[in-house]
Design a protein around this motif. Structure first.
Motif, PDB file in Angstrom:
ATOM      1  N   UNK A  29      60.173   7.563  29.033  1.00 14.92           N
ATOM      2  CA  UNK A  29      59.798   7.387  27.630  1.00 14.92           C
ATOM      3  C   UNK A  29      58.293   7.527  27.403  1.00 14.92           C
ATOM      4  N   UNK A  30      57.487   7.167  28.390  1.00 16.41           N
ATOM      5  CA  UNK A  30      56.026   7.170  28.236  1.00 16.41           C
ATOM      6  C   UNK A  30      55.403   8.057  29.302  1.00 16.41           C
ATOM      7  N   UNK A  31      55.231   9.330  28.971  1.00 17.90           N
ATOM      8  CA  UNK A  31      54.614  10.302  29.876  1.00 17.90           C
ATOM      9  C   UNK A  31      53.322  10.784  29.220  1.00 17.90           C
ATOM     10  N   UNK A  86      52.513  14.659  33.363  1.00 12.37           N
ATOM     11  CA  UNK A  86      53.317  15.874  33.438  1.00 12.37           C
ATOM     12  C   UNK A  86      52.438  17.009  32.934  1.00 12.37           C
ATOM     13  N   UNK A  87      52.118  17.935  33.824  1.00 15.64           N
ATOM     14  CA  UNK A  87      51.216  19.041  33.493  1.00 15.64           C
ATOM     15  C   UNK A  87      51.967  20.320  33.127  1.00 15.64           C
ATOM     16  N   UNK A  88      53.257  20.230  32.857  1.00 18.31           N
ATOM     17  CA  UNK A  88      54.042  21.435  32.562  1.00 18.31           C
ATOM     18  C   UNK A  88      53.558  22.134  31.295  1.00 18.31           C
ATOM     19  N   UNK A  89      52.959  21.397  30.361  1.00 17.08           N
ATOM     20  CA  UNK A  89      52.440  21.986  29.126  1.00 17.08           C
ATOM     21  C   UNK A  89      50.945  22.285  29.216  1.00 17.08           C
ATOM     22  N   UNK A 131      42.631  16.858  34.462  1.00 18.61           N
ATOM     23  CA  UNK A 131      43.590  16.982  35.560  1.00 18.61           C
ATOM     24  C   UNK A 131      44.454  18.200  35.285  1.00 18.61           C
ATOM     25  N   UNK A 132      44.524  19.075  36.274  1.00 23.68           N
ATOM     26  CA  UNK A 132      45.367  20.257  36.103  1.00 23.68           C
ATOM     27  C   UNK A 132      45.986  20.668  37.424  1.00 23.68           C
ATOM     28  N   UNK A 133      47.054  21.428  37.313  1.00 24.66           N
ATOM     29  CA  UNK A 133      47.773  21.888  38.498  1.00 24.66           C
ATOM     30  C   UNK A 133      46.958  22.951  39.211  1.00 24.66           C
ATOM     31  N   UNK A 166      53.779  16.891  38.355  1.00 27.16           N
ATOM     32  CA  UNK A 166      53.985  15.502  37.951  1.00 27.16           C
ATOM     33  C   UNK A 166      53.378  14.565  38.989  1.00 27.16           C
ATOM     34  N   UNK A 167      53.057  13.353  38.561  1.00 32.35           N
ATOM     35  CA  UNK A 167      52.506  12.352  39.466  1.00 32.35           C
ATOM     36  C   UNK A 167      52.100  11.119  38.682  1.00 32.35           C
ATOM     37  N   UNK A 168      51.242  10.306  39.318  1.00 28.12           N
ATOM     38  CA  UNK A 168      50.835   9.027  38.724  1.00 28.12           C
ATOM     39  C   UNK A 168      49.322   8.875  38.810  1.00 28.12           C
TER      40      UNK A 168
END
Length: 175
Positions: free
Chosen positions: A43-45, A76-79, A123-125, A144-146
């Motif tokens: 719910x909180x990304x 979540x860096x997918x976007x 932060x980026x992939x 993804x990560x923390x």
């Protein structure tokens, strides 16, 4: 005798395959569970969440310290890349920010000793387009990560000050 040797070889091969599979899968499974818990089941990304003061029953993260105030952001860096902004504590208390990839690797650690005015970065992939600008860029091997913000807060008064400061933590898409 030949049958025992074949069983022995099969057993050793099965143990080796099981060991390798466990070593490769365990970090992914551990982080998947941690990301699910810390993000409230997704719910909180890309937003910080704030843990209550640590007690003996606290177990959102492994072995939490009662002397720290925690905030976490499941990213979540997918976007695309995200901007991370962690202001200092008003009492100039110690702050540490760690970035973990989805395989449990610690990608980066920053602290208030080197950044007394706050910790701020992109932060980026890995392999993504280099983000222009003045801010440092941290590259992570996973989408993804923390991100974990830990603030020294050994007393209730210091926890309250750290809590007020961490409420301004940001972890959001660039733009």
């Amino acid at each position: 005798m030949r049958g025992r040797v074949l069983y022995g070889v099969a057993f050793i091969a099965a143990v080796a395959v099981g060991h390798v599979a466990t070593m490769l899968a365990a970090p992914q499974v551990i982080m998947h569970i941690a990301m699910r818990r810390l993000s409230g089941d997704g719910e909180s990304v890309n937003v910080f969440r704030f843990a209550d003061r640590t007690t003996a029953a606290s177990r959102q993260i492994v072995r939490p310290s009662p002397d720290l105030a925690y905030a976490s952001c499941v990213y979540d860096l997918s976007a695309g890349p995200i901007l991370v902004d962690v202001p200092p504590s008003p009492n100039k208390g110690y702050v540490s920010v760690s970035v973990f990839a989805a395989n449990t690797d610690n990608v980066a650690v920053m602290d208030s000793l080197r950044s007394p005015d706050g910790i701020r970065f992109i932060l980026q992939k890995e392999g993504g387009l280099v983000h222009p600008g003045e801010l440092p860029v941290i590259y992570t091997p996973t989408e993804r990560g923390i991100i974990l913000d830990r603030r020294l807060a050994p007393t209730q008064k210091e926890f309250d000050l750290a809590d007020k400061a961490r409420r301004d933590d940001r972890c959001a898409p660039v733009g």
